[in-house]
Enzyme design. Sequence first.
Site, PDB file in Angstrom:
ATOM      1  N   ASN A 152     -10.133  -0.157   0.690  1.00 49.60           N
ATOM      2  CA  ASN A 152      -8.680  -0.115   0.607  1.00 49.60           C
ATOM      3  C   ASN A 152      -8.234  -0.631  -0.759  1.00 49.60           C
ATOM      4  OD1 ASN A 152      -5.919  -0.389   0.870  1.00 49.60           O
ATOM      5  ND2 ASN A 152      -5.994  -1.449   2.831  1.00 49.60           N
TER       6      ASN A 152
ATOM      7  N   CYS B 103       0.810  -1.216   0.000  1.00 44.29           N
ATOM      8  CA  CYS B 103       0.000   0.000   0.000  1.00 44.29           C
ATOM      9  C   CYS B 103       0.841   1.262   0.000  1.00 44.29           C
ATOM     10  CB  CYS B 103      -0.933   0.003   1.216  1.00 44.29           C
ATOM     11  SG  CYS B 103      -1.999  -1.440   1.341  1.00 44.29           S
TER      12      CYS B 103
ATOM     13  N   HIS C 209      -3.012   7.156   3.314  1.00 43.79           N
ATOM     14  CA  HIS C 209      -3.476   5.879   2.777  1.00 43.79           C
ATOM     15  C   HIS C 209      -4.882   5.607   3.300  1.00 43.79           C
ATOM     16  CE1 HIS C 209      -3.855   1.756   1.711  1.00 43.79           C
ATOM     17  NE2 HIS C 209      -3.531   1.249   2.891  1.00 43.79           N
TER      18      HIS C 209
END
Length: 367
Positions: free
Chosen positions: A285, A115, A255
């Site tokens: 996500n 990520c 994020h």
Amino acid sequence: MTRKHASLIGWGHYAPENVVTNADLEKIVDTSDEWIKSRSGIERRHFVSEDQATSDLSIEAGRRALEMSGVAPEDVDLVIVATSSPDYLTPPVSSQVQHGLGCVNAGAFAMMVGCTGFVYGLVTADQFIQTGAYKTILVVGAEVISKNLDMTDRTTCVLFGDGAGAVVLQATDAPCGVRSFELGSDGSQAEALIAPCPGTRNPVSQYAVDNRTHYLRMDGRAVFKFATRTMTESLQRVMGKAGVGVDDVDLFIPHQANARIIEYAAKTLALPPEKVVMNVADYGNTSAATIPIALSEALTAGRAEAGDTLALVGFGAGLTWAACLFDLGPLVGTARASHEATEATSGDGATVDSVIDDRGVVDGLIA
């Protein structure tokens, strides 16, 4: 030689048309809309169709970013694609994206940093431009996570989605680009977020399939603790390197893993809501794609302007983290942004442990 700076002149994002709501997931796994929202803030996510792959999403996001920037594909010098879900183990997906966009004069490589990948890619591109090695670079963050989810595991399958975001950086003499950064890794926690198979440690086998080790696995509590600590501490160190404070940050783009993590970080840093970008409710996500998608949406909506300082912070598999302060130069794509937007279809001072307990964030649904 005069030092060059990296100006962000174009941006774009793309999410598949297939929207999967929490209500849709209620039909296939033991969960509920309230359960998901209260623990993650996620309401919906986008999943690819059977014939879509990471390169398809990357190419569409890259095309939009190039169109906004006014840069012709043949004028791109380098393509960087951050992803942990390439179409194939080899060839690298970056070459497919480079070819699909018609960037015939560009080199290309992929970065697999979970990520955190987009921030790693942005910092790397900025270094190439600073040295004068390249003038124009396309940076893409893209993931197709849905095809690697165990849809019987409610602690992971409700969290993730698919998407891609991209930016175009171009050399300029005007001061802008990455002002300070930090790239970090703690491999001792590698198994906290892992897809065990396929790889050279666990190659494809009937045993792997029977034991479902080809699916993503996560220790949500460990990742939550890691994220809440590293996001704030890393950004504080990066601000310290630049000699600035929180008041000097115009927009915080973290994020997008979990609304609770973002809220905790914003509160710890004393950032007001208007300075925080959060779109996790709409996408879930999307791993390396979360920051560029959030950045693209924020710039398109006019939430930042030339001269503003952006704080980008990510964390992910590895476990890794990255933070940077990015100063915006003249936004060449701003005039096009409003047009694209019109046509687009697409707590208190508690400790980390008490946040987990008070909010009932359990069963790993926290990263």
